[in-house]
Design a protein around this motif. Structure first.
Motif, short mmCIF file in Angstrom:
data_model
loop_
_atom_site.label_atom_id
_atom_site.label_comp_id
_atom_site.label_asym_id
_atom_site.label_seq_id
_atom_site.Cartn_x
_atom_site.Cartn_y
_atom_site.Cartn_z
N ALA A 110 41.58 19.85 -74.54
CA ALA A 110 41.15 18.51 -74.93
C ALA A 110 41.84 18.06 -76.22
CB ALA A 110 39.63 18.49 -75.11
N ARG A 123 38.96 8.17 -67.73
CA ARG A 123 38.28 9.30 -67.07
C ARG A 123 39.25 10.02 -66.14
NH1 ARG A 123 33.15 9.38 -68.17
NH2 ARG A 123 32.60 10.93 -66.61
N ASP A 124 40.06 9.26 -65.43
CA ASP A 124 41.01 9.88 -64.49
C ASP A 124 42.04 10.73 -65.23
OD1 ASP A 124 39.75 8.78 -62.31
OD2 ASP A 124 41.18 7.12 -62.11
N VAL A 126 41.65 12.27 -68.09
CA VAL A 126 40.98 13.48 -68.58
C VAL A 126 40.74 14.45 -67.42
CG1 VAL A 126 38.89 14.41 -69.66
CG2 VAL A 126 39.91 12.28 -70.52
N ALA A 127 40.25 13.91 -66.30
CA ALA A 127 40.01 14.77 -65.14
C ALA A 127 41.31 15.45 -64.69
CB ALA A 127 39.40 13.96 -64.00
N TYR A 140 31.74 18.79 -64.61
CA TYR A 140 32.77 18.17 -65.43
C TYR A 140 32.38 16.83 -66.05
CZ TYR A 140 35.79 21.85 -63.86
OH TYR A 140 36.34 23.09 -63.64
N GLN A 141 31.31 16.19 -65.59
CA GLN A 141 30.97 14.86 -66.12
C GLN A 141 30.72 14.91 -67.63
OE1 GLN A 141 31.53 12.15 -64.36
NE2 GLN A 141 32.20 13.64 -62.82
N ILE A 144 33.99 15.59 -69.53
CA ILE A 144 34.83 14.38 -69.61
C ILE A 144 34.22 13.40 -70.61
CG2 ILE A 144 35.63 12.36 -68.32
CD1 ILE A 144 35.89 14.31 -65.87
N ASN A 145 32.91 13.21 -70.56
CA ASN A 145 32.25 12.32 -71.53
C ASN A 145 32.50 12.79 -72.96
OD1 ASN A 145 31.20 10.80 -69.44
ND2 ASN A 145 29.21 11.81 -69.47
#
Length: 162
Positions: A110, A123-124, A126-127, A140-141, A144-145
């Motif tokens: 990160a 978000r995409d 990071v994913a 993963y939510q 990612i947040n």
């Protein structure tokens, strides 16, 4: 045996290592930096991710002798103070960890992502960046947040410092 010199978390290190010793075992067993984990030993889980000369590396796939002359950052070195790094704080704030085994690799990944892409992450993005890091218990939510939150907070802090 080979003699290697490298910089780890801002400190110069000189050691003799077996030519076949992996960087992750050198960090954990020789230097006691046990925050870097061995999850799969096959480069699939990302628990062993460290930063080598500013690039994320799965330390279970790199020999210690290959790090000769390099600067290595592990989870123990991400914060230069007694406080947590902004990404670590965001993981805590967003409950982005459960057992914590994968967290060190996720945090290093990160930090690298935020340093490269800044606060405009989606978000995409990071994913996609996390595709090499497996978390078996949290999902993963929240991760990612946490990364999106840390990116924004670091951007605000950088702007305030200017």
């Amino acid at each position: 045996m080979s003699s290697i010199e490298l910089r780890i978390n801002g400190k110069d290190v000189r050691r003799s290592v077996e030519d076949h010793q992996l960087l992750v075992s050198f960090l954990r067993e020789d230097l006691g930096l046990t925050g870097t984990h061995v999850g799969c030993d096959t480069s699939q889980c990302g628990a062993c991710v460290v930063s080598v000369d500013g690039a994320t590396v799965k330390s279970c796939t790199m020999l210690a002798v290959q790090a000769h002359g390099c600067s290595v950052a592990t989870i123990e070195g991400v914060s230069q103070t007694t406080s947590l790094h902004a990404v670590q704080e965001a993981f805590q704030r967003h409950h982005a960890l459960q057992c914590g085994y994968c967290t060190a690799g996720l945090v290093i990944t990160a930090i690298d992502l935020i340093e490269r892409e800044g606060s405009q992450l989606t978000r995409d993005q990071v994913a996609h960046a996390l595709k090499g890091n497996l978390c078996r218990c949290t999902g993963y939510q929240n991760i990612i947040n946490a990364i999106l939150d840390a990116a924004k907070r670091l951007d605000v802090a950088a702007q305030a410092a200017e």
